[in-house]
Design a protein around this motif. Structure first.
Motif, short mmCIF file in Angstrom:
data_model
loop_
_atom_site.label_atom_id
_atom_site.label_comp_id
_atom_site.label_asym_id
_atom_site.label_seq_id
_atom_site.Cartn_x
_atom_site.Cartn_y
_atom_site.Cartn_z
N SER A 72 23.34 -21.40 73.18
CA SER A 72 23.98 -20.20 73.72
C SER A 72 23.36 -19.90 75.08
O SER A 72 22.35 -19.22 75.17
N ARG A 86 27.54 -18.92 78.81
CA ARG A 86 28.44 -18.84 77.66
C ARG A 86 28.42 -17.43 77.05
O ARG A 86 29.45 -16.93 76.60
N HIS A 139 31.51 -16.40 80.43
CA HIS A 139 32.75 -16.92 79.84
C HIS A 139 33.64 -15.83 79.23
O HIS A 139 34.87 -15.88 79.41
N PRO A 140 33.09 -14.83 78.54
CA PRO A 140 33.97 -13.81 77.97
C PRO A 140 34.72 -12.95 79.00
O PRO A 140 35.70 -12.31 78.66
N ILE A 141 34.28 -12.95 80.26
CA ILE A 141 34.92 -12.08 81.26
C ILE A 141 35.53 -12.86 82.42
O ILE A 141 35.88 -12.28 83.45
N ASP A 193 38.40 -13.94 82.93
CA ASP A 193 39.78 -13.59 83.29
C ASP A 193 39.89 -12.28 84.05
O ASP A 193 40.99 -11.86 84.42
#
Length: 116
Positions: free
Chosen positions: A50, A54, A58-60, A62
């Motif tokens: 992790s 990551r 990665h979660p943001i 977009d």
């Protein structure tokens, strides 16, 4: 970021048991007492490392207010007075420039960031 103690080898339980038999206590590596035997902690879960990328980037990815460019070489931080307002860089042989409305975050690793 996911942090977990892993039993990575068949000898892990035997190692912990041997330490206890020698009089050492099984401790929490994040606790007040650091002397003893512990399971090694790692930033990994479900068989994958992790990384900070990551876990946090990665979660943001977009978001419309975020521009992430890998394989880019920063040639200049653009300033207006003492305020950073953008970055000029080379990516895939092309000169590019990105301007920021609020903030500029440079992340080029432990060696690259101070060079910029």
């Amino acid at each position: 970021m996911k942090i977990a103690a892993h039993k990575t080898m068949p000898l892990t339980d035997l190692w912990l048991q041997a330490g206890k038999e020698m009089g050492l206590k099984e401790t929490n590596p994040n606790g007040e007492i650091m002397e003893g035997v512990v399971l090694t902690q790692a930033t990994a879960a479900e068989g994958y490392r992790s990384s900070t990328s990551r876990a946090f980037i990665h979660p943001i990815l977009d978001r419309t207010n975020l521009h992430v460019a890998d394989d880019a070489h920063v040639t200049k931080v653009l300033f207006e007075g003492k305020r950073a307002v953008g970055v000029r860089f080379i990516r895939f042989g092309r000169n590019e420039e990105v301007r920021a409305k609020r903030e500029v975050i440079l992340s080029a690793g432990a060696v690259g960031t101070p060079i910029i």
